[in-house]
Design a protein around this motif. Sequence first.
Motif, PDB file in Angstrom:
ATOM      1  N   LEU A 150     -12.405  -1.374   5.915  1.00 33.04           N
ATOM      2  CA  LEU A 150     -11.461  -1.801   6.804  1.00 33.04           C
ATOM      3  C   LEU A 150     -10.088  -1.328   6.447  1.00 33.04           C
ATOM      4  CD1 LEU A 150     -12.905  -5.221   8.172  1.00 33.04           C
ATOM      5  CD2 LEU A 150     -12.838  -2.994   8.994  1.00 33.04           C
ATOM      6  N   ASP A 151      -9.758  -1.827   5.209  1.00 34.59           N
ATOM      7  CA  ASP A 151      -8.360  -1.534   4.737  1.00 34.59           C
ATOM      8  C   ASP A 151      -8.184  -2.199   3.127  1.00 34.59           C
ATOM      9  OD1 ASP A 151      -5.638  -0.490   4.248  1.00 34.59           O
ATOM     10  OD2 ASP A 151      -4.964  -1.401   6.032  1.00 34.59           O
ATOM     11  N   VAL A 155      -3.856  -6.071   2.383  1.00 36.78           N
ATOM     12  CA  VAL A 155      -3.440  -5.647   3.880  1.00 36.78           C
ATOM     13  C   VAL A 155      -4.080  -6.351   5.022  1.00 36.78           C
ATOM     14  CG1 VAL A 155      -2.956  -3.781   5.190  1.00 36.78           C
ATOM     15  CG2 VAL A 155      -2.490  -3.663   2.885  1.00 36.78           C
ATOM     16  N   LEU A 156      -5.450  -6.085   4.678  1.00 34.41           N
ATOM     17  CA  LEU A 156      -6.494  -6.636   5.692  1.00 34.41           C
ATOM     18  C   LEU A 156      -6.186  -8.334   5.940  1.00 34.41           C
ATOM     19  CD1 LEU A 156      -8.880  -6.029   7.723  1.00 34.41           C
ATOM     20  CD2 LEU A 156     -10.251  -6.671   5.773  1.00 34.41           C
ATOM     21  N   ALA A 157      -6.225  -8.909   4.640  1.00 35.01           N
ATOM     22  CA  ALA A 157      -6.002 -10.511   4.888  1.00 35.01           C
ATOM     23  C   ALA A 157      -5.016 -10.973   5.534  1.00 35.01           C
ATOM     24  CB  ALA A 157      -6.086 -11.123   3.442  1.00 35.01           C
ATOM     25  N   PRO A 327      -1.690   5.157   8.352  1.00 31.93           N
ATOM     26  CA  PRO A 327      -1.534   4.017   8.189  1.00 31.93           C
ATOM     27  C   PRO A 327      -2.372   3.117   7.581  1.00 31.93           C
ATOM     28  CG  PRO A 327      -2.399   3.903  10.474  1.00 31.93           C
ATOM     29  CD  PRO A 327      -2.627   5.292   9.924  1.00 31.93           C
ATOM     30  N   ARG A 328      -3.511   3.689   7.141  1.00 32.79           N
ATOM     31  CA  ARG A 328      -4.421   2.574   6.362  1.00 32.79           C
ATOM     32  C   ARG A 328      -4.946   3.300   5.247  1.00 32.79           C
ATOM     33  NH1 ARG A 328      -6.176  -1.876   9.091  1.00 32.79           N
ATOM     34  NH2 ARG A 328      -5.660  -2.006  11.388  1.00 32.79           N
ATOM     35  N   LEU A 329      -5.437   2.858   4.148  1.00 30.82           N
ATOM     36  CA  LEU A 329      -6.183   3.556   2.852  1.00 30.82           C
ATOM     37  C   LEU A 329      -7.642   3.652   3.446  1.00 30.82           C
ATOM     38  CD1 LEU A 329      -4.283   2.493  -0.194  1.00 30.82           C
ATOM     39  CD2 LEU A 329      -4.599   4.825   0.937  1.00 30.82           C
ATOM     40  N   GLU A 330      -8.006   3.155   4.472  1.00 30.36           N
ATOM     41  CA  GLU A 330      -9.518   3.081   4.720  1.00 30.36           C
ATOM     42  C   GLU A 330     -10.331   4.386   4.084  1.00 30.36           C
ATOM     43  OE1 GLU A 330     -12.295   4.237   8.277  1.00 30.36           O
ATOM     44  OE2 GLU A 330     -10.130   3.633   8.948  1.00 30.36           O
TER      45      GLU A 330
END
Length: 404
Positions: A150-151, A155-157, A327-330
């Motif tokens: 997800l990320d 960041v996800l938390a 915008p994410r490191l996914e």
Amino acid sequence: MSLGRQNDTTGRAPRILFYSHDTFGLGHLRRSRALAGAMTQADPSASALILTGSPVAGRFTFPRRVDHVRLPGVTKRADGSYASQTIGMGIEEVTELRAGLIQTAVQQFDPDVLIVDKEPTGFRSELLPTLENLLRSRRTKMVLGLRDVLDEPEVLAAEWERKEAIAATERFYDEIWVYGLRSIYDPTEGLPLSPAAQSRIHWTGYLRRDLGPIGDPPEQPYILITPGGGGDGKAMVNQVLCAYEKDPNLSPRAVLVYGPFLSGELRDDFETRVAALNGRVTAVGFESQIETLFAGAAGVVCMGGYNTFCEVLSFDKRAVIVPRTTPRLEQWIRASRAEGLGLVRMLDENRDGLTADAMIEAIRNLPDQPLPSQAIRDGLLDGLDYVTSRVDALLGGERERATG
């Protein structure tokens, strides 16, 4: 495998509803479509309905007994805010309209199982009224489906706390499916899920791509260049074209799929450059049956989205992944783990540079890469079989909610 039995409480064939918020891109819709196809194939009596905000949903073919309802579209602005895609309504009004349409569809379709993709509360919490109703009725099993990455955990938390997604996951969902393997990556790492919620997590494996007969591929040999939906693929496509422009002997030829979200002005510029390469690169627009192009390719250069990665594994193709990092490191996380396992080669912006020379070297080395099948571990591609067995269990179990 068959889902195999009627709903214990209604005596009718199973109905499965998918929620796919789809504000941009193709990933959520394509994942829901693959899952729906597998479930209706496993049980010839089952039917599935996909609620989606994808603006290109109507350009896909859907498996038998699978249909979709298109929710009014929204688009993400550069500053991260959202706006209505087409109709003259503010974002609050559009969200309220979508929420009402979701509630109506759920009431009329009356699903036995609801499978929510990625967002526990839906886009801007639009799913919450429906989840509340379903929890009260106790007739529908609710599942949260998460892709493998997800990320970044921190960041996800923060994102899930802001969206109150943890509380929703704890309260509403009977099961949590992760479409990957924990040994590769744990997308819930860093999320403060209770032990009870963690016990409801099922690691399914990746979702194998198999959506019917494969058509005739273009003239071979070729490598497939795919930026997925195309909206964030400018840098990768440019790098490939620069490689073929700089090295007149670079082979084999490339087949480039632009994706439906590549801007028209940018595409016009790419078309001019493709034409100047005199057939060494050919380009097509959005290809809903991209499986055919994957099947015939000698190798693949792609971005690192979940669905594209599943196709690389499913069709056992040597691949160079050029992941986005914003915008994410996914995509970078997925590609980095996959490279470490020997499944693919990654072109990393910081390590390798996004240059023509780096791409030339990567394409020239493609034939020497091992096939993914040489590194695949047990259970890696078992996701579709696993989820059909879980639906079977949810439909045929004791249905505590229905009888409670």
